[in-house]
Design an enzyme around this catalytic site. Structure first.
Site, PDB file in Angstrom:
ATOM      1  N   HIS A  89      36.521  40.046  53.189  1.00 36.52           N
ATOM      2  CA  HIS A  89      35.329  39.099  53.443  1.00 36.52           C
ATOM      3  C   HIS A  89      34.897  39.175  54.533  1.00 36.52           C
ATOM      4  O   HIS A  89      33.709  38.711  55.155  1.00 36.52           O
ATOM      5  CB  HIS A  89      35.341  37.902  52.593  1.00 36.52           C
ATOM      6  CG  HIS A  89      35.430  37.775  51.120  1.00 36.52           C
ATOM      7  ND1 HIS A  89      34.632  38.500  50.365  1.00 36.52           N
ATOM      8  CD2 HIS A  89      36.317  37.275  50.194  1.00 36.52           C
ATOM      9  CE1 HIS A  89      34.838  38.400  49.005  1.00 36.52           C
ATOM     10  NE2 HIS A  89      35.960  37.826  49.248  1.00 36.52           N
ATOM     11  N   ASP A  95      39.443  44.360  44.157  1.00 33.43           N
ATOM     12  CA  ASP A  95      39.589  42.894  44.152  1.00 33.43           C
ATOM     13  C   ASP A  95      38.415  42.707  43.020  1.00 33.43           C
ATOM     14  O   ASP A  95      37.340  43.089  42.854  1.00 33.43           O
ATOM     15  CB  ASP A  95      39.431  42.287  45.506  1.00 33.43           C
ATOM     16  CG  ASP A  95      39.517  40.854  45.776  1.00 33.43           C
ATOM     17  OD1 ASP A  95      40.752  40.554  45.707  1.00 33.43           O
ATOM     18  OD2 ASP A  95      38.653  40.079  45.140  1.00 33.43           O
ATOM     19  N   HIS A 112      36.231  40.058  43.810  1.00 39.17           N
ATOM     20  CA  HIS A 112      35.268  39.842  44.442  1.00 39.17           C
ATOM     21  C   HIS A 112      34.878  41.104  45.376  1.00 39.17           C
ATOM     22  O   HIS A 112      35.520  41.863  45.945  1.00 39.17           O
ATOM     23  CB  HIS A 112      35.543  38.617  45.564  1.00 39.17           C
ATOM     24  CG  HIS A 112      36.000  37.410  45.012  1.00 39.17           C
ATOM     25  ND1 HIS A 112      37.520  37.327  44.471  1.00 39.17           N
ATOM     26  CD2 HIS A 112      35.209  36.331  44.130  1.00 39.17           C
ATOM     27  CE1 HIS A 112      37.517  36.067  43.822  1.00 39.17           C
ATOM     28  NE2 HIS A 112      36.129  35.715  43.442  1.00 39.17           N
ATOM     29  N   ASP A 172      42.979  39.410  41.368  1.00 38.82           N
ATOM     30  CA  ASP A 172      42.130  38.217  40.864  1.00 38.82           C
ATOM     31  C   ASP A 172      41.370  38.789  39.633  1.00 38.82           C
ATOM     32  O   ASP A 172      40.600  37.846  39.075  1.00 38.82           O
ATOM     33  CB  ASP A 172      41.513  37.457  41.993  1.00 38.82           C
ATOM     34  CG  ASP A 172      40.705  38.404  42.809  1.00 38.82           C
ATOM     35  OD1 ASP A 172      40.878  39.609  42.832  1.00 38.82           O
ATOM     36  OD2 ASP A 172      40.302  37.694  43.971  1.00 38.82           O
TER      37      ASP A 172
END
Length: 290
Positions: A114, A150, A152, A229
């Site tokens: 991120h 991931d 996200h 995740d």
């Protein structure tokens, strides 16, 4: 399998925060117990030259002091050093696989995908995948693909590599979901969205499509942003992958001829050690002639 890990990465924490030291320390303990033949190495810090390929100098300076960066991303004394060592883990993993030493995995924190060129966010301070990919390109590697599974979207990775020659970013992620990006694709950044609580078969189809895009790019190196995740039991996402699905991702990598290195991103369930083990065990399994 070569694993890069520095126990100092567990020396910072916010009580109650999902990105907690135990996610790495428990995984390290489990892997050491189950795979005594795997090699463990302590990574060196990323150099300023490597970091500046992906980040601004102002961003590096900002990481050295408070206040907090956002409600999820706190300032800690020494966080710049922790982030530099995590980036170093990614660089060392890439160097090992390019040297023909076999698959390599960086088991470090904080995560990175991120972090943008000038902003820490989403538990991330430096973008390890982008730093490693750009360093490889600078060393003469022709084509580098970053494959991000991931849960996200790696908004920081996409923003850093967008439009740069010789790079492909491919991401499969939950949407709607944090950080709200990754809904469009370009020639160099390909995105697949998966709705919350989608059937895992739908998710695996998207992952297979993204993997096909990586292979069609014909990379000389694959950097994997390995987040765990998307697991059905993860406390901060709404996805449905099971343990065996992470093993399947490892098998895809095991069948690839291009060198590959993986970097730990997210993964916040108590079962993360098992998920990482499934992925790495399948990736490193001995190849048998057909």
């Amino acid at each position: 399998m070569i694993l890069f890990h520095d126990p100092r990465c567990t020396e910072y924490a916010t009580p109650g925060h999902p990105e907690r030291p135990e996610r790495v320390s428990a995984t390290e303990a489990a892997l050491r117990d189950r795979h005594p033949s795997w090699q463990w190495r302590v990574p060196s810090e990323a150099s300023e030259e490597d970091v500046l390929r992906a980040h601004t100098r102002g961003h590096i300076e900002r990481l050295a002091h408070g206040p907090d960066f956002d409600p999820d991303t706190a300032f800690f004394p020494g966080i710049l050093g922790h982030a530099l060592r995590a980036s170093g883990g990614a660089l060392c993993a890439v160097a090992a696989t390019l040297a023909g030493e076999g698959p390599a995995f960086s088991l470090m924190r904080p995560p990175g995908h991120h972090a943008t060129a000038d902003r820490a966010m989403g538990f991330c301070y430096l973008n390890h995948a982008a730093i490693a990919a750009l360093s490889a390109r600078a060393s003469g590697v022709g084509r580098v693909a970053i494959w991000d599974f991931d849960a996200h979207h790696g908004n920081g990775t996409e923003a850093i590599v967008e439009g740069r020659p010789g790079l492909l970013y491919a991401s499969v992620h939950q949407w709607p979901g944090y950080p709200g990006t990754g809904t469009r694709s370009t020639a160099s950044c390909r995105n697949w969205t998966v709705a919350p609580r989608s059937d895992r078969t739908r998710h695996m189809v998207a992952l297979a499509e993204s993997w096909r895009a990586v292979r069609e790019f014909d990379p000389d190196l694959i950097v994997v942003s390995a987040g765990f995740d998307a697991y059905v039991g993860d406390p901060i996402t709404e996805m449905t992958l099971e343990r065996e699905d992470f093993a399947e991702l490892g098998r895809w990598l095991a069948g690839e001829v291009a060198p590959a290195a993986a970097i730990l991103e997210g993964g916040y369930s108590a079962e993360m050690p098992l998920l990482v083990d499934q992925f790495l065990s399948a990736w490193s399994a001995p190849k048998h002639p057909s």
